[in-house]
Design an enzyme around this catalytic site. Structure first.
Site, PDB file in Angstrom:
ATOM      1  N   CYS A   1      27.870-105.055 -24.730  1.00 16.40           N
ATOM      2  CA  CYS A   1      27.084-103.822 -24.798  1.00 16.40           C
ATOM      3  C   CYS A   1      27.953-102.593 -24.568  1.00 16.40           C
ATOM      4  O   CYS A   1      27.438-101.493 -24.419  1.00 16.40           O
ATOM      5  CB  CYS A   1      25.940-103.856 -23.780  1.00 16.40           C
ATOM      6  SG  CYS A   1      26.505-104.009 -22.079  1.00 16.40           S
TER       7      CYS A   1
ATOM      8  N   HIS B   1      -3.576 -78.286 -34.087  1.00 16.06           N
ATOM      9  CA  HIS B   1      -3.516 -77.970 -35.521  1.00 16.06           C
ATOM     10  C   HIS B   1      -2.113 -77.643 -35.998  1.00 16.06           C
ATOM     11  O   HIS B   1      -1.688 -78.095 -37.055  1.00 16.06           O
ATOM     12  CB  HIS B   1      -4.426 -76.779 -35.834  1.00 16.06           C
ATOM     13  CG  HIS B   1      -5.858 -77.164 -35.953  1.00 16.06           C
ATOM     14  ND1 HIS B   1      -6.258 -78.197 -36.750  1.00 16.06           N
ATOM     15  CD2 HIS B   1      -6.968 -76.680 -35.371  1.00 16.06           C
ATOM     16  CE1 HIS B   1      -7.573 -78.318 -36.649  1.00 16.06           C
ATOM     17  NE2 HIS B   1      -8.022 -77.428 -35.811  1.00 16.06           N
TER      18      HIS B   1
END
Length: 794
Positions: free
Chosen positions: A752, A422
């Site tokens: 990269c 919750h």
């Protein structure tokens, strides 16, 4: 039986939301429409909204309630508590009208008769007529009572359910959302109990709850009844399942994270509301294994897909495994109400924290934001009123009753709870960062202490000392111009992969395996291969870390496979180029058990690393484990978008040897579409580019090592760091050689290294040279994309 006040689930559809609320309408929809498709849902009956209104009209109850609420200020928490309690007592004291009472009794008797006259137990749940509207997550606003049996106890539980529409959080929530109190009605659902008290239960979502990535099913699971998972009283196990490969019938579990699962909720021998269940400790042996099997995870994910397809939208689903018959059941399904509402918003907000950081505690991150403020320690609900606007609310676990004060907080931190509890659901809906399941946050954090709560760094949320410098960037993704080159991403952390999935890119140009080994394994592969030879202390440490996995070696292979599969799934079917481990000897030595197996080198940057390590007699069995993991991801899981990259190949002999080693380990170039990429990061690679390309399908340029080795400087040395520049003419000559060789042979060439992320002008030069792709750090993708489009689309 008149179905004025009571209706059997199988006679309900989603069109009956106004009559029986979202929860019960959804149960009816699934029982009537999805049973034939294999989804198991326990049967039962529901009282109608008409029954509820008739009950309130009975004995002048509604007039008294309206009068009490008319003058209530919900921001006055003490007054809210007093009025709410008074109204609930009125409801409990009022008997049901005669017709409703008779219909409940008749339905109960039929339910018992259908069960062969057995002493059945049921769950009595609330279903509000506005509860599961997509724009209002009333999560857990009303009560659920488990293991109820006997007609009188069922009716008492129904009274409690009716009263729960006037608990403090529900009253406050309706005001907050703009609902009139009297337009929301309540239906009580009476459903056969699934015996998950002796099994397991949990919650699943048909998307990733934090990023909104919708190609996965996210499953949580713990022992016992599901209330502990929903309430956040336990830290459950977590699993991600990839939808496309699940549909294709492949093994589709991407990731598994073991929760602590300290307690479980079981039945007591009492059958009335409030006394029918209790929590007990989970034995350590059970805590240290997953609460459900891979087969059960897969079955649940199939149910989730079936339910999502039927409803045509992302869903939030509660499930239980019956410990007696061993079967899985769906207990509830409702629309997911937070991430799916953000679909139309194509703005990307990123948070970054600058400067040095001191970690005070950590847990599971909820959301992707950062919050700051003074710590407000709250022991229990009686202290709620002390939370002021902007405080960081720190407590053991939140109860849904706390919603009125949660929205005052800048962040929420709890000792207990998982990502589907919750506290997590309400925090997401309110847009407040939360870190749950910290273990001992209430001991580590001090009242009034200034802290920064970060949920912007992956699955793990951090609480840092002080009010740190937080940088917020907003990016509109709707109007991106065409890129003049393929833009890919450098990603190492699988926990962040789904967050980056909505960035515009052609995939992952560099997936760093060493991040997975360092962060998610942390043990030297040789120490796992030779587990039986380790001393008792090291054995104990390894045993603790590998809990839940079949063996030390399985742990290593499984964890690499999980990490790589998560990265590959996040951009599927676009490419993911995975670099095999590129640790240096000093980095391998830092892993648990590693110092025994690694040499001491004066300059490990230029030492035992890359291809030479993979084919060395003292490491090739470790390399075989990496290969086994990647073979599983590609061949078994079906993620054939994975390509393999080999770093630091010094000589043509090493190139030949490593390609042979890959083939011997089941990763043959060209088989099942496998491409092998070589990291072009040494001057020898550029000078002999055409010969190296005989063995590989292309190059990915590592500009960091290429720069340091061309210029002869140690990139880790501050004394010469000023000379480190990828744009140096000598480096550019090397890159030109590499790019032109690939173009000549019509092979892939990308970059990269860090260079294009740091220097957009360097990225522009690379594109002009004919590079096929630039792979960037995710935080520079948009900026570099826009720069290149502006400079080169002219």
């Amino acid at each position: 039986m008149a179905d004025n006040y009571v209706i059997w689930f199988e006679n309900l559809r989603m069109t009956d939301v106004e009559r029986v609320g979202g929860k019960n309408a959804s149960l009816g929809e699934m029982i009537s429409q999805l049973t034939e498709k294999g989804v198991r849902v326990p049967g039962g009956f529901a009282t109608t909204a008409e029954a509820y209104r008739a009950f309130l009209a009975h004995n002048g109850l509604s007039e008294r309630i309206s009068a009490a609420l008319a003058k209530l200020d919900v921001e006055d928490v003490a007054e809210l508590a007093r009025v709410g309690k008074e109204i609930r007592q009125w409801i409990l004291d009022t008997p049901f009208p005669e017709q409703l009472d008779a219909e409940i009794e008749a339905a109960w008797n039929k339910m018992v008769a259908d069960a062969g006259g057995a002493d059945i137990s049921v769950a009595v749940r609330s279903s509000a007529t506005a509860e599961d509207l997509p724009d209002a997550s009333f999560a857990g606003q009303q009560e659920t009572f488990l293991n109820i049996n006997g007609l009188d106890n069922v009716k008492e539980a129904m009274h409690h359910v009716f009263a729960s529409l006037y608990n403090d959080r529900a009253i406050s929530y309706r005001v907050h959302k703009g609902f009139e109190h009297d337009i929301v009605a309540l239906s009580a659902g009476v459903q056969r109990m699934v015996r998950s008290d002796s099994g397991a239960s949990g919650v699943m979502f048909t998307l990733d709850t934090e990023s909104g990535y919708d190609q996965v099913v996210f499953v949580t699971s713990s022992y016992g009844l599901g209330e502990n998972v929903v309430q956040g009283a336990v830290n459950p196990d977590e699993f991600y399942v990839f939808k496309p490969t699940l549909k294709a019938g492949k093994p589709a579990i991407l990731r598994k994270t073991m929760g602590s699962k300290h307690i479980k909720m079981i039945f007591t021998d009492k059958a009335e509301a409030g006394k029918s269940v209790t929590n007990v400790d989970v034995p350590e042996e059970d805590r240290n294994r997953f609460s459900i099997t891979d087969e059960e995870i897969t079955e649940l994910a199939h149910y989730a897909l079936t339910i999502e397809k039927h409803y045509g939208r992302p869903m939030d689903i509660e499930w239980g495994r019956d410990g007696l018959d061993g079967k899985l059941y769906i207990l509830q399904a409702r629309p997911e109400t937070v991430k799916s509402q953000e679909e139309g918003n194509r703005n990307l907000r990123r948070f970054a924290i600058n400067g040095d950081k001191t970690v005070l505690c950590e847990g599971r991150a909820i959301g992707q934001k950062v919050g700051q403020g003074k710590v407000r320690l709250i022991k229990d609900a009686s202290e709620m009123d002390s939370v002021e606007a902007g405080d960081v609310l720190v407590t053991d676990m939140t109860d849904p009753d706390w919603e009125p004060v949660m929205k005052r907080a800048s962040a929420i931190v709890t000792n207990r709870g998982g990502r589907t509890c919750h506290a997590a659901i309400i925090a997401r809906e309110l847009g407040i960062p939360a870190v749950v399941g910290c273990g001992n946050a209430t001991e580590l954090l001090k009242n009034g202490q200034e802290v920064t709560v970060s949920c912007a760094e992956g699955d793990t949320g951090f609480i840092y000392a002080g009010l740190l410098d937080v940088q917020i960037t907003d990016v509109a993704l709707d109007n991106m111009p065409k890129a003049p080159v393929k833009v890919m991403m450098n990603v190492g952390n699988p926990e962040l992969a789904f967050s980056f999935a909505n960035l515009p890119s052609e995939g992952i140009g560099l997936a760093r395996m060493e991040f997975i080994i360092n962060r998610q394994i942390g043990i030297h592969p040789k120490a796992l291969l030779e587990f039986d030879k380790q001393d008792d202390e090291l054995k104990a440490e390894i045993t603790r870390r590998i809990a839940g996995y079949a063996s030390p070696v399985d742990f290593y292979v499984d964890k690499i496979a999980e990490g790589v599969a998560t990265l590959a799934a996040s951009v599927y079917p676009r490419k993911t180029i995975v670099r095999m481990s590129d640790f240096k000897s000093n980095e391998y030595a830092n892993l648990v058990g590693g110092n025994v197996y690694e040499p001491h080198e004066e300059n490990p940057m230029l030492g035992f690393r890359g291809a030479a390590r993979y084919v060395a007699d003292n490491f090739k069995d470790c390399f075989a484990l990496e290969c086994k993991a990647l073979k599983r991801v590609r061949d078994e899981m079906g993620l054939t978008n994975v390509e393999i990259m080999i770093p630091f190949v010094r000589t043509l002999g090493e190139a030949e040897a490593v390609v042979k080693a890959l083939k011997e380990n089941g990763l043959e170039r060209g088989k099942n579409g496998l491409r092998l990429i070589m990291m072009c990061e040494l001057p020898s690679n550029a000078v002999l580019a055409e010969q190296f390309l005989q063995y590989f399908d292309g190059f990915s340029i590592g500009s960091n090592d290429m720069t340091q080795l061309t210029l002869g400087l140690d990139r880790d040395s501050g004394l010469v760091s000023e000379s480190f520049d990828e744009r140096n003419p000598a480096v550019k000559v090397m890159l030109h050689l590499a790019i032109s060789a690939c173009r000549k042979q019509n092979k892939y060439v990308g970059i990269c290294g860090q260079g294009p992320s740091d220097h957009p002008d360097f990225a522009k030069w690379l594109v002009e040279e004919g590079i096929e792709s630039v792979s960037l750090n995710p935080d520079t993708v948009i900026e570099t994309w826009l720069y290149l489009a502006n400079e080169l689309n002219k």
